[in-house]
Design a protein around this motif. Structure first.
Motif, PDB file in Angstrom:
ATOM      1  N   ARG A 115       0.821  -1.212   0.162  1.00 35.06           N
ATOM      2  CA  ARG A 115       0.022   0.065   0.143  1.00 35.06           C
ATOM      3  C   ARG A 115       0.858   1.113  -0.275  1.00 35.06           C
ATOM      4  O   ARG A 115       0.516   2.238  -0.531  1.00 35.06           O
ATOM      5  N   ALA A 116       1.963   1.269   0.900  1.00 35.93           N
ATOM      6  CA  ALA A 116       2.797   2.318   0.726  1.00 35.93           C
ATOM      7  C   ALA A 116       3.574   2.364  -0.389  1.00 35.93           C
ATOM      8  O   ALA A 116       3.670   3.669  -0.931  1.00 35.93           O
ATOM      9  N   MET A 117       4.076   1.574  -1.162  1.00 39.15           N
ATOM     10  CA  MET A 117       4.525   1.573  -2.333  1.00 39.15           C
ATOM     11  C   MET A 117       3.804   2.240  -3.752  1.00 39.15           C
ATOM     12  O   MET A 117       3.930   3.234  -4.233  1.00 39.15           O
ATOM     13  N   ARG A 118       2.584   1.753  -3.592  1.00 44.94           N
ATOM     14  CA  ARG A 118       1.465   2.376  -4.475  1.00 44.94           C
ATOM     15  C   ARG A 118       1.253   3.865  -4.572  1.00 44.94           C
ATOM     16  O   ARG A 118       1.149   4.478  -5.194  1.00 44.94           O
ATOM     17  N   ALA A 119       1.128   4.044  -2.984  1.00 42.40           N
ATOM     18  CA  ALA A 119       0.560   5.312  -2.776  1.00 42.40           C
ATOM     19  C   ALA A 119       1.732   6.294  -2.804  1.00 42.40           C
ATOM     20  O   ALA A 119       1.568   7.482  -3.499  1.00 42.40           O
ATOM     21  N   LEU A 120       3.143   6.078  -2.704  1.00 44.87           N
ATOM     22  CA  LEU A 120       4.470   6.913  -2.947  1.00 44.87           C
ATOM     23  C   LEU A 120       4.506   7.155  -4.450  1.00 44.87           C
ATOM     24  O   LEU A 120       4.861   7.870  -4.912  1.00 44.87           O
ATOM     25  N   ARG A 121       4.267   5.786  -5.362  1.00 43.32           N
ATOM     26  CA  ARG A 121       4.523   5.964  -6.623  1.00 43.32           C
ATOM     27  C   ARG A 121       3.444   7.076  -7.339  1.00 43.32           C
ATOM     28  O   ARG A 121       4.010   7.479  -8.183  1.00 43.32           O
ATOM     29  N   GLU A 122       2.277   6.879  -6.847  1.00 44.42           N
ATOM     30  CA  GLU A 122       1.359   7.789  -7.356  1.00 44.42           C
ATOM     31  C   GLU A 122       1.820   9.217  -6.924  1.00 44.42           C
ATOM     32  O   GLU A 122       1.266  10.264  -7.783  1.00 44.42           O
TER      33      GLU A 122
ATOM     34  N   LEU B 265      10.440   2.202  -0.350  1.00 48.85           N
ATOM     35  CA  LEU B 265      11.454   2.830  -0.947  1.00 48.85           C
ATOM     36  C   LEU B 265      12.437   2.066  -1.566  1.00 48.85           C
ATOM     37  O   LEU B 265      12.883   2.463  -2.862  1.00 48.85           O
ATOM     38  N   THR B 266      12.800   0.823  -0.902  1.00 44.72           N
ATOM     39  CA  THR B 266      13.467   0.069  -1.607  1.00 44.72           C
ATOM     40  C   THR B 266      13.207  -0.644  -2.983  1.00 44.72           C
ATOM     41  O   THR B 266      13.747  -0.728  -3.863  1.00 44.72           O
ATOM     42  N   ARG B 267      11.862  -0.740  -2.907  1.00 45.17           N
ATOM     43  CA  ARG B 267      11.238  -1.627  -4.191  1.00 45.17           C
ATOM     44  C   ARG B 267      11.311  -0.451  -5.120  1.00 45.17           C
ATOM     45  O   ARG B 267      11.402  -0.654  -6.444  1.00 45.17           O
ATOM     46  N   LEU B 268      10.927   0.883  -4.766  1.00 41.64           N
ATOM     47  CA  LEU B 268      10.861   1.914  -6.090  1.00 41.64           C
ATOM     48  C   LEU B 268      12.341   2.169  -6.504  1.00 41.64           C
ATOM     49  O   LEU B 268      12.301   2.880  -7.643  1.00 41.64           O
ATOM     50  N   ALA B 269      13.190   2.071  -5.685  1.00 43.84           N
ATOM     51  CA  ALA B 269      14.512   2.299  -6.130  1.00 43.84           C
ATOM     52  C   ALA B 269      15.096   1.450  -7.154  1.00 43.84           C
ATOM     53  O   ALA B 269      15.499   1.599  -8.263  1.00 43.84           O
ATOM     54  N   ALA B 270      14.444   0.061  -7.043  1.00 38.12           N
ATOM     55  CA  ALA B 270      14.532  -0.920  -7.886  1.00 38.12           C
ATOM     56  C   ALA B 270      13.798  -0.763  -9.262  1.00 38.12           C
ATOM     57  O   ALA B 270      14.419  -1.074 -10.322  1.00 38.12           O
ATOM     58  N   GLU B 271      12.762   0.089  -9.227  1.00 39.51           N
ATOM     59  CA  GLU B 271      12.119   0.258 -10.389  1.00 39.51           C
ATOM     60  C   GLU B 271      12.575   1.717 -11.252  1.00 39.51           C
ATOM     61  O   GLU B 271      12.515   1.908 -12.210  1.00 39.51           O
ATOM     62  N   GLY B 272      13.605   2.333 -10.156  1.00 40.47           N
ATOM     63  CA  GLY B 272      14.298   3.569 -10.936  1.00 40.47           C
ATOM     64  C   GLY B 272      13.674   4.776 -10.539  1.00 40.47           C
ATOM     65  O   GLY B 272      14.014   5.937 -11.104  1.00 40.47           O
ATOM     66  N   ILE B 273      12.567   4.747  -9.718  1.00 38.26           N
ATOM     67  CA  ILE B 273      11.729   5.947  -9.357  1.00 38.26           C
ATOM     68  C   ILE B 273      12.381   6.678  -8.349  1.00 38.26           C
ATOM     69  O   ILE B 273      12.301   7.914  -8.260  1.00 38.26           O
ATOM     70  N   VAL B 274      13.037   5.840  -7.365  1.00 42.55           N
ATOM     71  CA  VAL B 274      13.657   6.620  -6.307  1.00 42.55           C
ATOM     72  C   VAL B 274      15.268   6.514  -6.265  1.00 42.55           C
ATOM     73  O   VAL B 274      15.661   5.177  -6.757  1.00 42.55           O
ATOM     74  N   GLU B 275      15.954   7.290  -5.877  1.00 38.81           N
ATOM     75  CA  GLU B 275      17.428   7.166  -5.817  1.00 38.81           C
ATOM     76  C   GLU B 275      17.702   6.887  -4.159  1.00 38.81           C
ATOM     77  O   GLU B 275      17.300   7.915  -3.538  1.00 38.81           O
ATOM     78  N   ILE B 276      18.316   6.079  -3.797  1.00 40.24           N
ATOM     79  CA  ILE B 276      18.931   5.889  -2.637  1.00 40.24           C
ATOM     80  C   ILE B 276      20.549   6.059  -2.310  1.00 40.24           C
ATOM     81  O   ILE B 276      20.942   5.039  -3.079  1.00 40.24           O
ATOM     82  N   GLN B 277      20.906   6.920  -1.600  1.00 39.35           N
ATOM     83  CA  GLN B 277      22.485   7.026  -1.443  1.00 39.35           C
ATOM     84  C   GLN B 277      22.958   6.723  -0.201  1.00 39.35           C
ATOM     85  O   GLN B 277      22.356   7.433   0.761  1.00 39.35           O
ATOM     86  N   PRO B 278      24.088   5.964   0.184  1.00 38.95           N
ATOM     87  CA  PRO B 278      24.503   5.974   1.615  1.00 38.95           C
ATOM     88  C   PRO B 278      24.657   7.210   1.959  1.00 38.95           C
ATOM     89  O   PRO B 278      25.314   8.288   1.529  1.00 38.95           O
ATOM     90  N   ASN B 279      24.274   7.194   3.288  1.00 38.63           N
ATOM     91  CA  ASN B 279      24.528   8.526   4.188  1.00 38.63           C
ATOM     92  C   ASN B 279      23.661   9.800   3.853  1.00 38.63           C
ATOM     93  O   ASN B 279      23.787  10.723   4.459  1.00 38.63           O
ATOM     94  N   ARG B 280      22.758   9.776   2.716  1.00 41.94           N
ATOM     95  CA  ARG B 280      22.311  10.727   2.160  1.00 41.94           C
ATOM     96  C   ARG B 280      20.697  10.466   2.059  1.00 41.94           C
ATOM     97  O   ARG B 280      19.999  11.359   1.834  1.00 41.94           O
ATOM     98  N   GLY B 281      20.193   9.232   2.333  1.00 41.60           N
ATOM     99  CA  GLY B 281      18.846   8.966   2.184  1.00 41.60           C
ATOM    100  C   GLY B 281      18.134   8.870   0.990  1.00 41.60           C
ATOM    101  O   GLY B 281      19.165   8.443  -0.274  1.00 41.60           O
ATOM    102  N   ALA B 282      16.945   8.802   0.715  1.00 46.47           N
ATOM    103  CA  ALA B 282      16.403   8.602  -0.471  1.00 46.47           C
ATOM    104  C   ALA B 282      15.724  10.061  -1.043  1.00 46.47           C
ATOM    105  O   ALA B 282      15.290  10.874  -0.245  1.00 46.47           O
ATOM    106  N   ARG B 283      15.569  10.113  -2.265  1.00 53.55           N
ATOM    107  CA  ARG B 283      15.255  11.279  -3.147  1.00 53.55           C
ATOM    108  C   ARG B 283      14.340  10.710  -4.303  1.00 53.55           C
ATOM    109  O   ARG B 283      14.629   9.501  -4.796  1.00 53.55           O
ATOM    110  N   VAL B 284      13.470  11.381  -4.710  1.00 56.37           N
ATOM    111  CA  VAL B 284      13.027  11.135  -6.156  1.00 56.37           C
ATOM    112  C   VAL B 284      13.989  11.062  -7.333  1.00 56.37           C
ATOM    113  O   VAL B 284      14.772  12.170  -7.178  1.00 56.37           O
TER     114      VAL B 284
END
Length: 236
Positions: A10-17, A50-69
């Protein structure tokens, strides 16, 4: 029996939208605490989403910097649209000989519903435009019946889908895009593959111009020095 969605799903779908609709813009920070509060879940499903959306390329996760669109450079977008322009018009041409009268009717109905909800005015609903647009393009790919090109196209269009939301379109570009769908349906009804290919080519280049402009503006905003006036307030 349909299974219930997990909290992470549910969180993934909501965040993707939120990302696809433009509520979370490219480069926006995605804090787990803030997202958990916004989505009404704990941090654990947010972290998994966030991890799943990063695998889709929608989110970027960088060490020590967190996640961003996810953001895309102008050069990356241009390369993606070059690839799309080489594939999707050909798929559209392949769809023509397979299209029945019912298929043309279905595409024409989708195109005219897009005009109804997309044209500027008091009844405009850009959010309703997104699923209709997806359905139109997916139907053409299905009619083409060319799995190799379809797979290549799926990889090519992924980044623009992330960034592409119709709020980025100015009125003239949006009207062109809507008219292209109507004309593509007419080309299929006329069984004219050359016409269909040509209109899809124009359609992609129209989208390219919109998205490259939007990416250029995002890059300029990111590069703007702290404390500098907004670009629209600078002396011209």
């Amino acid at each position: 029996m349909t299974r219930s969605l997990t909290s992470a799903e549910r969180a993934m779908r909501a965040l993707r939208e939120l990302i696809l609709d433009g509520d979370l813009v490219p480069g926006a920070r995605l804090g787990e605490v803030e997202l958990a509060d916004r989505l009404g879940v704990s941090r654990t499903p947010v972290r998994e989403a966030l991890t799943r959306l990063a695998a889709e390329g929608i989110v970027e996760i960088q060490p020590n910097r967190g996640a961003r669109v996810a953001t895309w450079t102008v050069a990356e977008l241009e390369g993606v649209f070059d690839l799309r322009a080489a594939i999707e018009p050909q798929l559209t041409a392949y769809a023509v000989p397979h299209a029945t009268t019912d298929d043309a009717d279905e595409l024409d109905d989708l195109a005219r519903r897009m005009v109804d909800v997309g044209c500027p005015g008091p009844n405009q609903n850009l959010d309703a435009l997104v699923p209709l647009n997806r359905a139109f393009h997916d139907r053409l790919v299905a009619l083409a019946d060319h799995p190799t090109l379809a797979t290549a196209l799926a990889g090519a269009i992924h980044p623009p889908i992330v960034l592409r939301n119709f709020h980025a379109y100015d009125e003239a570009s949006l009207r062109r895009s809507l008219a292209h769908h109507v004309e593509i349906a007419a080309a299929l009804r006329a069984a004219d593959a050359t016409w269909a290919r040509a209109v899809m080519t124009a359609h992609i280049h129209n989208a390219r111009a919109v998205m490259v402009r939007a990416a250029t503006e995002v890059a300029a905003d990111i590069a703007q020095p702290p404390g500098a006036p907004p670009r629209n307030e600078e002396a011209s």
